[in-house]
Design a protein around this motif. Structure first.
Motif, PDB file in Angstrom:
ATOM      1  N   THR A  13      60.897  25.768  42.561  1.00 15.52           N
ATOM      2  CA  THR A  13      61.416  24.813  41.587  1.00 15.52           C
ATOM      3  C   THR A  13      61.997  23.591  42.277  1.00 15.52           C
ATOM      4  N   ILE A  14      62.709  23.803  43.368  1.00 17.98           N
ATOM      5  CA  ILE A  14      63.287  22.693  44.127  1.00 17.98           C
ATOM      6  C   ILE A  14      62.177  21.822  44.701  1.00 17.98           C
ATOM      7  N   LEU A  15      61.159  22.449  45.282  1.00 18.86           N
ATOM      8  CA  LEU A  15      60.025  21.704  45.836  1.00 18.86           C
ATOM      9  C   LEU A  15      59.301  20.913  44.746  1.00 18.86           C
ATOM     10  N   LEU A  16      59.205  21.507  43.562  1.00 21.02           N
ATOM     11  CA  LEU A  16      58.538  20.859  42.443  1.00 21.02           C
ATOM     12  C   LEU A  16      59.271  19.585  42.037  1.00 21.02           C
ATOM     13  N   LYS A  17      60.586  19.674  41.973  1.00 17.99           N
ATOM     14  CA  LYS A  17      61.392  18.506  41.617  1.00 17.99           C
ATOM     15  C   LYS A  17      61.226  17.402  42.655  1.00 17.99           C
ATOM     16  N   LYS A  18      61.241  17.761  43.911  1.00 19.57           N
ATOM     17  CA  LYS A  18      61.124  16.769  44.974  1.00 19.57           C
ATOM     18  C   LYS A  18      59.742  16.121  44.988  1.00 19.57           C
ATOM     19  N   SER A 125      42.575  26.197  34.105  1.00 28.30           N
ATOM     20  CA  SER A 125      43.740  25.341  34.318  1.00 28.30           C
ATOM     21  C   SER A 125      43.465  24.482  35.553  1.00 28.30           C
ATOM     22  N   ALA A 126      43.668  23.175  35.437  1.00 27.36           N
ATOM     23  CA  ALA A 126      43.399  22.261  36.546  1.00 27.36           C
ATOM     24  C   ALA A 126      44.236  22.648  37.763  1.00 27.36           C
ATOM     25  N   GLY A 127      43.562  22.904  38.876  1.00 29.10           N
ATOM     26  CA  GLY A 127      44.259  23.272  40.100  1.00 29.10           C
ATOM     27  C   GLY A 127      44.936  24.622  40.058  1.00 29.10           C
ATOM     28  N   ALA A 128      44.602  25.446  39.044  1.00 27.44           N
ATOM     29  CA  ALA A 128      45.229  26.769  38.861  1.00 27.44           C
ATOM     30  C   ALA A 128      46.752  26.670  38.809  1.00 27.44           C
ATOM     31  N   LEU A 129      47.261  25.590  38.204  1.00 22.64           N
ATOM     32  CA  LEU A 129      48.713  25.375  38.127  1.00 22.64           C
ATOM     33  C   LEU A 129      49.340  26.089  36.929  1.00 22.64           C
ATOM     34  N   TYR A 130      48.596  26.226  35.848  1.00 21.03           N
ATOM     35  CA  TYR A 130      49.046  26.907  34.634  1.00 21.03           C
ATOM     36  C   TYR A 130      50.435  26.441  34.188  1.00 21.03           C
ATOM     37  N   PRO A 131      50.557  25.169  33.789  1.00 17.57           N
ATOM     38  CA  PRO A 131      51.863  24.650  33.375  1.00 17.57           C
ATOM     39  C   PRO A 131      52.244  24.985  31.931  1.00 17.57           C
ATOM     40  N   ILE A 199      56.930  20.106  32.255  1.00 21.43           N
ATOM     41  CA  ILE A 199      56.558  18.726  32.572  1.00 21.43           C
ATOM     42  C   ILE A 199      56.287  18.544  34.063  1.00 21.43           C
ATOM     43  N   GLU A 200      57.219  18.927  34.903  1.00 19.10           N
ATOM     44  CA  GLU A 200      57.062  18.704  36.346  1.00 19.10           C
ATOM     45  C   GLU A 200      55.863  19.456  36.898  1.00 19.10           C
ATOM     46  N   LYS A 201      55.654  20.660  36.401  1.00 22.88           N
ATOM     47  CA  LYS A 201      54.516  21.455  36.870  1.00 22.88           C
ATOM     48  C   LYS A 201      53.197  20.809  36.435  1.00 22.88           C
ATOM     49  N   SER A 202      53.224  20.088  35.312  1.00 25.09           N
ATOM     50  CA  SER A 202      52.024  19.431  34.808  1.00 25.09           C
ATOM     51  C   SER A 202      51.640  18.205  35.619  1.00 25.09           C
ATOM     52  N   PHE A 258      60.681  20.916  29.271  1.00 24.72           N
ATOM     53  CA  PHE A 258      59.514  21.440  28.560  1.00 24.72           C
ATOM     54  C   PHE A 258      59.154  20.556  27.370  1.00 24.72           C
ATOM     55  N   LEU A 259      57.868  20.397  27.126  1.00 27.07           N
ATOM     56  CA  LEU A 259      57.373  19.652  25.969  1.00 27.07           C
ATOM     57  C   LEU A 259      56.656  20.614  25.027  1.00 27.07           C
TER      58      LEU A 259
END
Length: 269
Positions: A13-18, A125-131, A199-202, A258-259
């Motif tokens: 989660t921290i890496l995602l935010k950065k 899911s694009a890039g297997a990210l599954y947001p 949102i960030e994961k997307s 989240f959206l």
């Protein structure tokens, strides 16, 4: 965010935010806000200023694209009468009073969202990210289960195959507050799925394009649910007549994280 709180978050989660561009993040929030509904406690809701005659003339109309070729009348006819899948049933807007066995919900969730034995989920899911995360509104009045459970909003985790309670909620107040009389209180669905996008994961990898990918993923998910639910003898309809802000407030999730994208109602005809 305090240092102590940040350290308590998972490393991912921290890496995602950065990794998320703040400009893209805020642009996506503003874009999504432009099509958010606001309900008032009086009058009638109108989603479009276009007159009903114009709308009716476009419903089910097939688009014909202009041809760049000189011989623009060349047409190849498709004649197959083979049916690979059962015909899709019409959207179901009113549901019977019959209760839904939890075993069917279990089967529906695993076959719609969880990876099969090769590790692949039933939808792309694009890039297997599954947001996209599926949230379920489950109410005791509409299901059969061998032990008491709390009515409310649950998060289904496809990898762990578990339902985690997010917030306790009651059937009638939920219909009145979130659906604003647009869902029949006397014929409510047995189950409701709310699809929300992290949102960030997307957007952290694909930036603005990631928002499009998230919407595409939701479509793949509810189509998979529609196919599985029909095989289980259920009807469904996809529905977006809700206020984003109100839904997120009611379930207690941060709308800057989240959206809410759309809902899907399921139940017996």
């Amino acid at each position: 965010m305090s240092v102590s709180l940040e350290k308590s978050l998972p490393d991912a989660t921290i890496l995602l935010k950065k990794a998320t561009d703040p400009e893209v993040f805020h642009d996506i929030l503003k874009t999504h806000a432009k099509e958010t509904l606001t309900f008032v406690p009086y009058g009638n809701m109108c989603l479009s200023p276009v007159n009903t005659k114009t709308i009716a003339s476009v419903v089910a109309l097939e688009t014909i694209l202009p041809s760049m070729e000189e011989d623009h009348k060349t047409i190849i006819t498709c004649k197959s009468s083979s049916s690979v899948l059962n015909n899709r049933k019409p959207s179901l807007r009113q549901f019977s009073q019959k209760k839904l066995d939890f075993s069917i919900i279990d089967t529906l969730l695993i076959n719609s969202f969880s990876p099969h034995h090769l590790g692949t989920r039933p939808y792309p899911s694009a890039g297997a990210l599954y947001p996209i995360e599926p949230l379920l509104f489950i109410f005791n009045e509409r299901i059969n289960y061998d032990k008491p459970i709390h009515s409310g909003c649950y998060h289904f985790r496809p990898l762990n195959r578990t339902l985690a309670l997010i917030k306790k909620m009651d059937l009638l107040p939920t219909i009145q507050r979130l659906f604003h009389g647009l869902v029949d209180e006397n014929a409510p669905p047995n189950l409701c799925i709310l699809y929300i996008a992290h949102i960030e994961k997307s957007i952290f990898k694909y930036r603005y394009r990631g928002y499009r990918h998230a919407l595409m993923e939701v479509g793949s998910m509810y189509q998979q649910v529609a196919i599985v639910s029909q095989a289980l003898g259920l009807g469904n309809t996809v529905w977006s007549g809700f206020s984003d802000y109100q839904v997120m407030h009611e379930i207690g999730l941060n709308r800057h994280v989240f959206l809410p994208i759309t809902m899907q109602f399921l139940g017996y005809e």
